[in-house]
Enzyme design. Structure first.
Site, PDB file in Angstrom:
ATOM      1  N   THR A  66      -0.797   5.363   5.526  1.00  0.00           N
ATOM      2  CA  THR A  66       0.332   5.518   6.433  1.00  0.00           C
ATOM      3  C   THR A  66       0.585   6.985   6.745  1.00  0.00           C
ATOM      4  O   THR A  66       0.825   7.367   7.894  1.00  0.00           O
ATOM      5  CB  THR A  66       1.594   4.881   5.822  1.00  0.00           C
ATOM      6  OG1 THR A  66       1.345   3.487   5.581  1.00  0.00           O
ATOM      7  CG2 THR A  66       2.793   5.037   6.734  1.00  0.00           C
ATOM      8  N   LYS A 125      -1.138   3.081  -6.836  1.00  0.00           N
ATOM      9  CA  LYS A 125      -1.848   3.372  -5.587  1.00  0.00           C
ATOM     10  C   LYS A 125      -2.967   4.363  -5.855  1.00  0.00           C
ATOM     11  O   LYS A 125      -2.740   5.430  -6.432  1.00  0.00           O
ATOM     12  CB  LYS A 125      -0.888   3.914  -4.526  1.00  0.00           C
ATOM     13  CG  LYS A 125      -1.542   4.086  -3.159  1.00  0.00           C
ATOM     14  CD  LYS A 125      -0.518   4.299  -2.067  1.00  0.00           C
ATOM     15  CE  LYS A 125      -1.179   4.453  -0.708  1.00  0.00           C
ATOM     16  NZ  LYS A 125      -1.974   3.261  -0.333  1.00  0.00           N
ATOM     17  N   GLY A 180      -5.844  -4.349   5.123  1.00  0.00           N
ATOM     18  CA  GLY A 180      -4.829  -3.324   4.952  1.00  0.00           C
ATOM     19  C   GLY A 180      -5.195  -2.331   3.866  1.00  0.00           C
ATOM     20  O   GLY A 180      -4.388  -1.482   3.510  1.00  0.00           O
ATOM     21  N   HIS A 217       4.649   6.855  -3.350  1.00  0.00           N
ATOM     22  CA  HIS A 217       4.222   5.483  -3.603  1.00  0.00           C
ATOM     23  C   HIS A 217       4.232   5.204  -5.108  1.00  0.00           C
ATOM     24  O   HIS A 217       4.380   6.111  -5.921  1.00  0.00           O
ATOM     25  CB  HIS A 217       2.818   5.234  -3.041  1.00  0.00           C
ATOM     26  CG  HIS A 217       2.803   4.970  -1.580  1.00  0.00           C
ATOM     27  ND1 HIS A 217       2.737   5.969  -0.634  1.00  0.00           N
ATOM     28  CD2 HIS A 217       2.865   3.804  -0.882  1.00  0.00           C
ATOM     29  CE1 HIS A 217       2.740   5.443   0.577  1.00  0.00           C
ATOM     30  NE2 HIS A 217       2.827   4.132   0.458  1.00  0.00           N
ATOM     31  N   SER A 239      -3.151   0.597   8.734  1.00  0.00           N
ATOM     32  CA  SER A 239      -2.786   1.287   7.493  1.00  0.00           C
ATOM     33  C   SER A 239      -1.465   0.762   6.947  1.00  0.00           C
ATOM     34  O   SER A 239      -1.158   0.945   5.763  1.00  0.00           O
ATOM     35  CB  SER A 239      -2.694   2.794   7.729  1.00  0.00           C
ATOM     36  OG  SER A 239      -1.692   3.096   8.689  1.00  0.00           O
TER      37      SER A 239
END
Length: 238
Positions: A146, A139, A75, A135, A101
């Protein structure tokens, strides 16, 4: 099921908790400073690897699993410029890579809604499409994987959109993606079609990492006896 965890950040720890609750074991954990552990890992003592590491580590992690005959559920986003290399290695080694994703059931339904709306809006050129993704501050990649999947779905269905860009844009052939990083936000994605008279908006808001982690564990249970390159469409049978 004997699991190799590749990456032990917040997502890795959530996957560990859910996997243990479902009766599985975490037999090895390889984080950024533990790659020497691969010398002890093989398809004889691991059933599947779940890979949520960092973009600069994902390629090496996946290829090492292929060498050892271990199916991989990945992922990690931000490495897909290397996807052809991974695909070729998977085919050569007779390996298994399940890549998504996003492993959330809700997000994958959202992907389908997004494609349907893009196809409908292709008939109405007065609307300009844009996207926002939010996010957590840890990250590393922007836009999110996504958001890129959403953008690719729009480009596939909407003939006037040629490409996405990671900024605001007024160019009719571009899809602008605005990326924000805010503490403790698991993930929010908004797609908006704007015209002079109104806006149409679809939105997915994740409340925690639980949905992503559970999806990854369910996929790991499903993927063990399968071969090749697989994704959420295969798992969910959309």
């Amino acid at each position: 099921m004997r699991i190799l965890l590749l990456g032990y950040g917040k997502m890795g720890k959530t996957i560990e908790s859910i996997a243990l609750e479902r009766g599985h074991t975490i037999d090895f954990i390889v984080d950024k400073d533990d790659h020497q552990l691969f010398d002890r890992i093989s398809g004889q003592n691991v059933d599947v690897a779940i890979e949520f590491s960092q973009p600069d580590a994902a390629l090496e992690n996946i290829l090492k699993c292929f060498d050892r005959g271990i199916p991989v559920v990945s992922g990690t986003t931000g490495w897909l410029d290397q996807f052809e290399k991974v695909k070729n290695s998977c085919e050569e080694k007779g390996g298994t890579l399940f890549y998504a994703s996003n492993y959330s059931l809700g997000v994958n339904i959202f992907f389908k809604v997004n494609q349907f709306l893009a196809k409908v809006m292709d008939k109405f050129p007065a609307y300009q499409v844009s996207m926002e993704e939010i996010h957590h501050t840890e990250k590393k990649d922007a836009p999110s994987g996504t958001a890129i999947t959403l953008a690719e779905g729009i480009i596939q269905e909407n003939k006037k959109i040629r490409k996405w860009v990671n900024r605001d844009t007024d160019a009719g052939e571009e899809l602008g993606i605005k990326s924000k990083r805010i503490n403790e936000v698991p993930g929010t994605h908004t797609v908006q079609y704007s015209s002079a008279v109104d806006d149409i908006e679809i939105k997915h808001t994740a409340h925690s990492r639980q949905g992503f982690a559970l999806g990854a564990v369910l996929v790991a249970e499903w993927v063990i006896d399968r071969k090749g390159i697989l994704g959420m469409d295969d798992f969910l049978n959309f």
